[in-house]
Design an enzyme around this catalytic site. Structure first.
Site, PDB file in Angstrom:
ATOM      1  CG  HIS A  58      -2.765  -0.813  -3.343  1.00  0.00           C
ATOM      2  ND1 HIS A  58      -3.076   0.481  -3.023  1.00  0.00           N
ATOM      3  CD2 HIS A  58      -2.917  -1.530  -2.202  1.00  0.00           C
ATOM      4  CE1 HIS A  58      -3.405   0.541  -1.739  1.00  0.00           C
ATOM      5  NE2 HIS A  58      -3.308  -0.657  -1.217  1.00  0.00           N
ATOM      6  CB  SER A  72      -0.930  -0.007   1.213  1.00  0.00           C
ATOM      7  OG  SER A  72      -0.215  -0.306   2.377  1.00  0.00           O
ATOM      8  CG  ASN A 105      -3.267   3.813   1.174  1.00  0.00           C
ATOM      9  OD1 ASN A 105      -4.426   3.858   1.552  1.00  0.00           O
ATOM     10  ND2 ASN A 105      -2.646   2.672   0.937  1.00  0.00           N
TER      11      ASN A 105
HETATM   12  N1  CAA Z   1     -16.794 -10.258   0.835  1.00  0.00           N
HETATM   13  C1  CAA Z   1     -17.866 -10.272   0.038  1.00  0.00           C
HETATM   14  N2  CAA Z   1     -18.886  -9.390   0.130  1.00  0.00           N
HETATM   15  C2  CAA Z   1     -18.815  -8.484   1.127  1.00  0.00           C
HETATM   16  C3  CAA Z   1     -17.735  -8.415   2.030  1.00  0.00           C
HETATM   17  C4  CAA Z   1     -16.689  -9.364   1.841  1.00  0.00           C
HETATM   18  N3  CAA Z   1     -15.606  -9.353   2.620  1.00  0.00           N
HETATM   19  N4  CAA Z   1     -17.957  -7.387   2.897  1.00  0.00           N
HETATM   20  C5  CAA Z   1     -19.124  -6.827   2.554  1.00  0.00           C
HETATM   21  N5  CAA Z   1     -19.643  -7.484   1.478  1.00  0.00           N
HETATM   22  C6  CAA Z   1     -20.819  -7.127   0.719  1.00  0.00           C
HETATM   23  C7  CAA Z   1     -22.105  -7.396   1.429  1.00  0.00           C
HETATM   24  O1  CAA Z   1     -22.526  -8.706   1.215  1.00  0.00           O
HETATM   25  C8  CAA Z   1     -23.021  -6.370   0.773  1.00  0.00           C
HETATM   26  O2  CAA Z   1     -23.424  -6.841  -0.499  1.00  0.00           O
HETATM   27  P1  CAA Z   1     -24.736  -6.232  -1.285  1.00  0.00           P
HETATM   28  O3  CAA Z   1     -24.397  -4.826  -1.677  1.00  0.00           O
HETATM   29  O4  CAA Z   1     -24.876  -7.142  -2.442  1.00  0.00           O
HETATM   30  O5  CAA Z   1     -25.860  -6.304  -0.307  1.00  0.00           O
HETATM   31  C9  CAA Z   1     -22.124  -5.174   0.562  1.00  0.00           C
HETATM   32  O6  CAA Z   1     -20.786  -5.703   0.540  1.00  0.00           O
HETATM   33  C10 CAA Z   1     -22.268  -4.165   1.665  1.00  0.00           C
HETATM   34  O7  CAA Z   1     -22.002  -4.802   2.911  1.00  0.00           O
HETATM   35  P2  CAA Z   1     -22.881  -4.612   4.242  1.00  0.00           P
HETATM   36  O8  CAA Z   1     -24.310  -4.293   3.884  1.00  0.00           O
HETATM   37  O9  CAA Z   1     -22.581  -5.751   5.152  1.00  0.00           O
HETATM   38  O10 CAA Z   1     -22.209  -3.413   4.956  1.00  0.00           O
HETATM   39  P3  CAA Z   1     -22.110  -1.906   4.578  1.00  0.00           P
HETATM   40  O11 CAA Z   1     -23.181  -1.452   3.671  1.00  0.00           O
HETATM   41  O12 CAA Z   1     -21.897  -1.253   5.881  1.00  0.00           O
HETATM   42  O13 CAA Z   1     -20.773  -1.833   3.706  1.00  0.00           O
HETATM   43  C11 CAA Z   1     -18.453  -1.674   3.389  1.00  0.00           C
HETATM   44  C12 CAA Z   1     -19.561  -2.335   4.171  1.00  0.00           C
HETATM   45  C13 CAA Z   1     -18.520  -2.087   1.915  1.00  0.00           C
HETATM   46  C14 CAA Z   1     -17.142  -2.201   3.993  1.00  0.00           C
HETATM   47  C15 CAA Z   1     -18.605  -0.106   3.518  1.00  0.00           C
HETATM   48  O14 CAA Z   1     -18.711   0.252   4.859  1.00  0.00           O
HETATM   49  C16 CAA Z   1     -17.453   0.643   2.897  1.00  0.00           C
HETATM   50  O15 CAA Z   1     -17.396   0.835   1.707  1.00  0.00           O
HETATM   51  N6  CAA Z   1     -16.505   1.116   3.748  1.00  0.00           N
HETATM   52  C17 CAA Z   1     -15.326   1.827   3.313  1.00  0.00           C
HETATM   53  C18 CAA Z   1     -14.314   0.856   2.803  1.00  0.00           C
HETATM   54  C19 CAA Z   1     -13.064   1.545   2.337  1.00  0.00           C
HETATM   55  O16 CAA Z   1     -12.908   2.751   2.336  1.00  0.00           O
HETATM   56  N7  CAA Z   1     -12.087   0.717   1.916  1.00  0.00           N
HETATM   57  C20 CAA Z   1     -10.816   1.195   1.498  1.00  0.00           C
HETATM   58  C21 CAA Z   1      -9.869   1.100   2.633  1.00  0.00           C
HETATM   59  S1  CAA Z   1      -8.304   1.722   2.160  1.00  0.00           S
HETATM   60  C22 CAA Z   1      -7.542   0.426   1.482  1.00  0.00           C
HETATM   61  O17 CAA Z   1      -7.988  -0.664   1.432  1.00  0.00           O
HETATM   62  C23 CAA Z   1      -6.196   0.737   0.952  1.00  0.00           C
HETATM   63  C24 CAA Z   1      -5.084   0.465   1.853  1.00  0.00           C
HETATM   64  O18 CAA Z   1      -4.045   0.110   1.354  1.00  0.00           O
HETATM   65  C25 CAA Z   1      -5.109   0.716   3.309  1.00  0.00           C
END
Ligand code: CAA
Length: 291
Positions: free
Chosen positions: A140, A119, A190
């Site tokens: 990434h 990352s 990031n």
């Molecule tokens: N595998 C498969 N499906 C998943 C999953 C997983 N691990 N986690 C969630 N889902 C699916 C759910 O089944 C759901 O599917 P549908 O849309 O078909 O219903 C969908 O994702 C949404 O999940 P939830 O309803 O359980 O939960 P939510 O609406 O609160 O969403 C989230 C969860 C997608 C994590 C949302 O909160 C989100 O987008 N958060 C921000 C994530 C983010 O910013 N990520 C980037 C981080 S930075 C990074 O990764 C880079 C780095 O190097 C640090």
């Protein structure tokens, strides 16, 4: 070049997601880790996440079974030898990644493309320690991998065009979208996201708001799906701190200084969801703010 077999190194939070999406897209995947327990946990997690996709009618039960059947696990790095593409997703420490590449490279075919899911670490520097800097690049993924649409593709200074094109074709086949970034500290996502999280920690540290009010403010005030402190716990506070340090060291600008409160949480071993405690305590029914 036609990629069929993908090797994934590291069965943690990111590695299991990468194996999941590659196998679902039809690639034969070999997932490796130094711990059998981590491999077993990864297979269980992939099964659960595929079930989630089945229950939401995103995929069929038959697709789930076929996907699981395309993932092999191994403790031996040498088993990644026949891969066309390797995606390294081990611990975010440069010495660990360099040691893995050193062990792996003698087993690889000359055509194998080597990539890192780092990352923030310099792709050019990682590439220069291998025998194939022109076939090396950054690949990434974002967390959670099965849900997030973006993959950042990062060219090192030596990466050649066929390598980039082959990786871009893989991103397309995964049904994801590639953003191309130059190889500078923390790339694009990031470079922007982690200083925002660090600023949220400063906002807490200076008493401007509580954990709950900071997260609510960004969720309802800026339409973020998670508040910045909740997101920090999700990413891992050690990872957030490591990325701030890469920005601070790599760009030599005090605006990237890590918040002392972030450092303190990491020193306490309160690393977020993965350790059960961070800006929230996850050990009960509902997450409870720790400040
Ligand atoms: N595998 C498969 N499906 C998943 C999953 C997983 N691990 N986690 C969630 N889902 C699916 C759910 O089944 C759901 O599917 P549908 O849309 O078909 O219903 C969908 O994702 C949404 O999940 P939830 O309803 O359980 O939960 P939510 O609406 O609160 O969403 C989230 C969860 C997608 C994590 C949302 O909160 C989100 O987008 N958060 C921000 C994530 C983010 O910013 N990520 C980037 C981080 S930075 C990074 O990764 C880079 C780095 O190097 C640090």
């Amino acid at each position: 070049m036609d990629i069929q077999r993908i090797g994934v190194i590291g069965a943690g939070q990111m590695g299991n997601g990468i194996a999941h999406v590659c196998a679902l897209a039809g690639y034969d995947v070999t997932l490796t880790d130094i711990s059998q327990e981590a491999l077993d946990r990864a297979i269980a997690t992939i099964g659960r996440n595929l079930d989630r996709q089945v229950s939401r009618d995103k995929i069929t039960e038959a697709e789930k079974t076929a996907t699981m059947g395309r993932i092999a696990t191994t403790l031996a790095l040498a088993d990644l030898g026949p891969s066309d593409l390797v995606i390294e997703s081990a611990t975010e420490r440069e010495t660990v990644k360099q040691a893995i590449f050193e062990d792996l490279v003698p087993h690889l075919a000359p055509h194998t493309i080597l990539t890192s899911n780092t990352s923030s670490i310099s792709i050019t520097r990682l590439a220069s320690g291998t025998d194939r800097p022109e076939k090396f690049m950054g690949f990434h993924f974002m967390n959670p991998v099965p849900v997030m649409q973006l993959v950042e593709l990062i060219r090192g200074i030596a990466t050649d065009a066929p390598t980039f094109d082959a990786c871009k074709a893989v991103v397309d086949r995964l049904g994801k979208t590639a953003a191309t970034s130059e190889d500078f500290p923390a790339f694009i996502v990031n470079r922007i996201l982690i200083p925002m999280i660090n600023e949220a920690v400063y906002t807490l540290y200076e008493g401007v708001g509580s954990v709950a009010s900071i997260d609510m403010a960004l969720k309802l005030g800026a339409n973020h799906p998670m508040g910045p402190l909740e997101l920090a716990d999700f990413i891992g506070l050690d990872t957030c701190l490591a990325i701030m340090n890469v920005l601070h060291d790599g760009l030599a600008d005090t605006k990237y200084r890590p918040c002392p409160l972030l450092t303190k949480y990491v020193e306490a071993g309160w690393l977020g969801r993965k350790t059960g405690r961070g800006f929230y305590d996850y050990r009960g029914e509902e997450p409870v703010p720790t400040r």
